[in-house]
Scaffold this motif. Sequence first.
Motif, PDB file in Angstrom:
ATOM      1  N   TYR A 119     -10.515  63.018 -49.431  1.00  0.00           N
ATOM      2  CA  TYR A 119     -10.466  62.733 -47.746  1.00  0.00           C
ATOM      3  C   TYR A 119     -10.901  61.693 -47.262  1.00  0.00           C
ATOM      4  CZ  TYR A 119      -8.423  67.457 -46.718  1.00  0.00           C
ATOM      5  OH  TYR A 119      -7.573  68.468 -46.640  1.00  0.00           O
ATOM      6  N   ARG A 120     -12.233  61.431 -48.167  1.00  0.00           N
ATOM      7  CA  ARG A 120     -12.968  60.066 -47.859  1.00  0.00           C
ATOM      8  C   ARG A 120     -12.123  58.751 -48.322  1.00  0.00           C
ATOM      9  NH1 ARG A 120     -17.319  62.448 -50.119  1.00  0.00           N
ATOM     10  NH2 ARG A 120     -17.029  61.669 -52.208  1.00  0.00           N
ATOM     11  N   ARG A 121     -11.223  58.809 -49.522  1.00  0.00           N
ATOM     12  CA  ARG A 121     -10.379  57.848 -49.825  1.00  0.00           C
ATOM     13  C   ARG A 121      -9.099  57.747 -48.668  1.00  0.00           C
ATOM     14  NH1 ARG A 121     -10.182  56.461 -55.439  1.00  0.00           N
ATOM     15  NH2 ARG A 121      -7.835  56.185 -55.263  1.00  0.00           N
ATOM     16  N   ILE A 122      -8.584  58.793 -48.145  1.00  0.00           N
ATOM     17  CA  ILE A 122      -7.808  58.631 -47.148  1.00  0.00           C
ATOM     18  C   ILE A 122      -8.426  57.858 -45.819  1.00  0.00           C
ATOM     19  CG2 ILE A 122      -6.254  60.050 -45.519  1.00  0.00           C
ATOM     20  CD1 ILE A 122      -5.960  61.934 -47.764  1.00  0.00           C
ATOM     21  N   ASN A 123      -9.449  58.360 -45.284  1.00  0.00           N
ATOM     22  CA  ASN A 123      -9.815  57.598 -44.333  1.00  0.00           C
ATOM     23  C   ASN A 123     -10.483  56.076 -44.621  1.00  0.00           C
ATOM     24  OD1 ASN A 123     -10.187  60.109 -42.988  1.00  0.00           O
ATOM     25  ND2 ASN A 123     -12.080  60.611 -43.443  1.00  0.00           N
ATOM     26  N   THR A 124     -10.719  56.217 -45.872  1.00  0.00           N
ATOM     27  CA  THR A 124     -10.909  54.523 -46.132  1.00  0.00           C
ATOM     28  C   THR A 124      -9.760  53.717 -46.033  1.00  0.00           C
ATOM     29  OG1 THR A 124     -13.147  55.082 -47.634  1.00  0.00           O
ATOM     30  CG2 THR A 124     -12.070  52.736 -47.839  1.00  0.00           C
ATOM     31  N   ARG A 125      -8.695  54.345 -46.766  1.00  0.00           N
ATOM     32  CA  ARG A 125      -7.193  53.530 -46.887  1.00  0.00           C
ATOM     33  C   ARG A 125      -6.877  53.373 -45.457  1.00  0.00           C
ATOM     34  NH1 ARG A 125      -2.137  55.929 -50.094  1.00  0.00           N
ATOM     35  NH2 ARG A 125      -3.033  54.589 -51.827  1.00  0.00           N
ATOM     36  N   VAL A 126      -6.723  54.354 -44.599  1.00  0.00           N
ATOM     37  CA  VAL A 126      -6.627  54.070 -43.194  1.00  0.00           C
ATOM     38  C   VAL A 126      -7.248  52.959 -42.614  1.00  0.00           C
ATOM     39  CG1 VAL A 126      -6.148  54.812 -40.776  1.00  0.00           C
ATOM     40  CG2 VAL A 126      -5.592  56.375 -43.124  1.00  0.00           C
ATOM     41  N   ASP A 127      -8.580  52.893 -42.770  1.00  0.00           N
ATOM     42  CA  ASP A 127      -9.338  51.762 -42.005  1.00  0.00           C
ATOM     43  C   ASP A 127      -8.722  50.654 -42.749  1.00  0.00           C
ATOM     44  OD1 ASP A 127     -10.832  53.533 -40.613  1.00  0.00           O
ATOM     45  OD2 ASP A 127     -12.416  53.770 -42.225  1.00  0.00           O
ATOM     46  N   SER A 128      -8.328  50.496 -44.031  1.00  0.00           N
ATOM     47  CA  SER A 128      -8.078  49.308 -44.750  1.00  0.00           C
ATOM     48  C   SER A 128      -6.747  48.596 -43.974  1.00  0.00           C
ATOM     49  CB  SER A 128      -8.034  49.303 -46.166  1.00  0.00           C
ATOM     50  OG  SER A 128      -9.291  49.557 -46.735  1.00  0.00           O
ATOM     51  N   MET A 129      -5.997  49.733 -43.895  1.00  0.00           N
ATOM     52  CA  MET A 129      -4.443  49.594 -43.326  1.00  0.00           C
ATOM     53  C   MET A 129      -4.607  48.816 -41.875  1.00  0.00           C
ATOM     54  SD  MET A 129      -2.259  52.892 -44.310  1.00  0.00           S
ATOM     55  CE  MET A 129      -1.703  53.162 -45.875  1.00  0.00           C
ATOM     56  N   LEU A 130      -5.491  49.432 -41.260  1.00  0.00           N
ATOM     57  CA  LEU A 130      -5.788  48.605 -40.003  1.00  0.00           C
ATOM     58  C   LEU A 130      -6.266  47.388 -40.017  1.00  0.00           C
ATOM     59  CD1 LEU A 130      -7.484  51.956 -38.225  1.00  0.00           C
ATOM     60  CD2 LEU A 130      -5.361  51.070 -37.605  1.00  0.00           C
ATOM     61  N   GLU A 131      -7.272  47.121 -41.084  1.00  0.00           N
ATOM     62  CA  GLU A 131      -7.652  45.728 -40.961  1.00  0.00           C
ATOM     63  C   GLU A 131      -6.516  44.820 -41.331  1.00  0.00           C
ATOM     64  OE1 GLU A 131     -10.810  46.247 -43.751  1.00  0.00           O
ATOM     65  OE2 GLU A 131     -12.150  47.048 -42.418  1.00  0.00           O
ATOM     66  N   GLU A 132      -5.616  45.444 -42.421  1.00  0.00           N
ATOM     67  CA  GLU A 132      -4.547  44.542 -42.918  1.00  0.00           C
ATOM     68  C   GLU A 132      -3.394  44.326 -41.736  1.00  0.00           C
ATOM     69  OE1 GLU A 132      -3.293  46.577 -46.484  1.00  0.00           O
ATOM     70  OE2 GLU A 132      -5.256  46.633 -47.323  1.00  0.00           O
ATOM     71  N   GLY A 133      -3.393  45.007 -40.777  1.00  0.00           N
ATOM     72  CA  GLY A 133      -2.344  44.814 -39.519  1.00  0.00           C
ATOM     73  C   GLY A 133      -1.359  45.865 -39.300  1.00  0.00           C
ATOM     74  N   LEU A 134      -1.784  47.146 -39.848  1.00  0.00           N
ATOM     75  CA  LEU A 134      -0.907  48.192 -39.413  1.00  0.00           C
ATOM     76  C   LEU A 134      -0.316  48.332 -38.044  1.00  0.00           C
ATOM     77  CD1 LEU A 134       0.586  50.842 -40.424  1.00  0.00           C
ATOM     78  CD2 LEU A 134      -1.669  52.111 -39.982  1.00  0.00           C
ATOM     79  N   GLU A 135      -1.088  47.949 -37.055  1.00  0.00           N
ATOM     80  CA  GLU A 135      -0.895  48.148 -35.647  1.00  0.00           C
ATOM     81  C   GLU A 135       0.337  47.035 -35.451  1.00  0.00           C
ATOM     82  OE1 GLU A 135      -2.602  47.503 -31.207  1.00  0.00           O
ATOM     83  OE2 GLU A 135      -3.793  47.870 -32.834  1.00  0.00           O
ATOM     84  N   GLU A 136       0.205  46.006 -35.844  1.00  0.00           N
ATOM     85  CA  GLU A 136       1.303  44.761 -35.781  1.00  0.00           C
ATOM     86  C   GLU A 136       2.592  45.223 -36.355  1.00  0.00           C
ATOM     87  OE1 GLU A 136      -2.012  44.265 -36.658  1.00  0.00           O
ATOM     88  OE2 GLU A 136      -2.727  43.421 -34.734  1.00  0.00           O
ATOM     89  N   GLU A 137       2.513  45.701 -37.567  1.00  0.00           N
ATOM     90  CA  GLU A 137       3.808  46.072 -38.478  1.00  0.00           C
ATOM     91  C   GLU A 137       4.263  47.259 -37.769  1.00  0.00           C
ATOM     92  OE1 GLU A 137       3.886  46.430 -42.911  1.00  0.00           O
ATOM     93  OE2 GLU A 137       3.946  48.604 -42.291  1.00  0.00           O
ATOM     94  N   ALA A 138       3.717  48.376 -37.088  1.00  0.00           N
ATOM     95  CA  ALA A 138       4.245  49.354 -36.319  1.00  0.00           C
ATOM     96  C   ALA A 138       4.878  48.847 -35.129  1.00  0.00           C
ATOM     97  CB  ALA A 138       3.156  50.313 -35.900  1.00  0.00           C
ATOM     98  N   ARG A 139       4.285  48.005 -34.407  1.00  0.00           N
ATOM     99  CA  ARG A 139       4.997  46.978 -33.263  1.00  0.00           C
ATOM    100  C   ARG A 139       6.170  46.533 -33.549  1.00  0.00           C
ATOM    101  NH1 ARG A 139       2.213  46.860 -28.350  1.00  0.00           N
ATOM    102  NH2 ARG A 139       0.169  47.128 -29.298  1.00  0.00           N
ATOM    103  N   THR A 140       6.348  45.952 -34.726  1.00  0.00           N
ATOM    104  CA  THR A 140       7.480  45.294 -34.825  1.00  0.00           C
ATOM    105  C   THR A 140       8.556  46.234 -35.105  1.00  0.00           C
ATOM    106  OG1 THR A 140       7.373  45.208 -37.406  1.00  0.00           O
ATOM    107  CG2 THR A 140       6.485  43.266 -36.146  1.00  0.00           C
ATOM    108  N   LEU A 141       8.242  47.571 -35.606  1.00  0.00           N
ATOM    109  CA  LEU A 141       9.323  48.713 -35.727  1.00  0.00           C
ATOM    110  C   LEU A 141       9.442  49.522 -34.543  1.00  0.00           C
ATOM    111  CD1 LEU A 141       8.037  49.287 -39.230  1.00  0.00           C
ATOM    112  CD2 LEU A 141      10.103  48.182 -38.715  1.00  0.00           C
ATOM    113  N   HIS A 142       8.547  49.408 -33.399  1.00  0.00           N
ATOM    114  CA  HIS A 142       8.501  50.214 -32.337  1.00  0.00           C
ATOM    115  C   HIS A 142      10.231  50.464 -31.676  1.00  0.00           C
ATOM    116  CE1 HIS A 142       7.180  51.190 -27.977  1.00  0.00           C
ATOM    117  NE2 HIS A 142       7.449  52.321 -28.690  1.00  0.00           N
TER     118      HIS A 142
END
Length: 296
Positions: free
Chosen positions: A203-226
């Motif tokens: 679970y720590r690895r999952i939470n850390t991965r999500v934080d990394s995804m956010l730093e890498e631009g997950l929100e922007e990627e999701a917006r392009t697919l909205h």
Amino acid sequence: MTEHLNKGTLIVIAGPTAVGKTSFAIQVAQHFNTEIISCDSRQLFKELNIGVARPSEDELQTVKHHFIASHSIFEEYNAGNYETEVNSLLEKLFLKHKVVVMTGGTGLYIKAAIEGLDPLPPKNKALREELNALLNASGIEALQQKANSLNLVITKENASNPQRLIRAIEIAMQEPSTTLQNKVSRNYNTFCFYLDRDREELYRRINTRVDSMLEEGLEEEARTLHAHKDLNALQTVGYKEFFEYFDGNWSKEKCIEKIKQNTRNYAKRQLTWFRNQGNFVKINTSVEELLNHIPS
């Protein structure tokens, strides 16, 4: 191990999201000087990158991977397509490699590849149009009531996905075109393993991965697919939560919290699936341990 390798051997390395499958599969592939087939039903889409934890460019260059960014979300793709394509590829790979590594967390795709799938009835255009009309006129609740009337067992996730509901109803309302089949016989040996970790560590690895995804631009990627949020390929953790945020239904804080929660729940379901298969051996990330489970 010579006798087994003469026939061709597929080593399957499965497990929950964020457990460390990619790096371990690369170690195993390097040991055998072979290639990797991905069995992740989302990493195969070229439009999805950050949100599906696609292997890095360095990882992809270290060992040749297949079924990574190989298809489009705008194509219709399912486990049956994967079964056909992956076994066609395996025929070619076994001509030059005695061992091939498969890795990923999509259990249905693994099962399709190594065992085959029971045949499903073809799509019924008229019935599908009727069900879509019902959806447009009365909402998803009407589809849920229809599914209940057919005594369908629908997961909570699928119950909120109109496309999956429609397909489930469509299948239930048609007679299968052929009788159910037994497991198919493949012309290669298969050894299946799954990785696991202590629950808190995972679970720590999952939470850390999500934080990394956010730093890498997950929100922007999701917006392009909205604009394409209703596609089946985008009914995926990490994207669908952001769509709720973009639509004004959730705060950004709730969106991020839900991504982590839903990813943890998904990992739990994956582990349950692999444990219950009966032919998957639990191992740690040790190449030596894996080799000890392959008969000589």
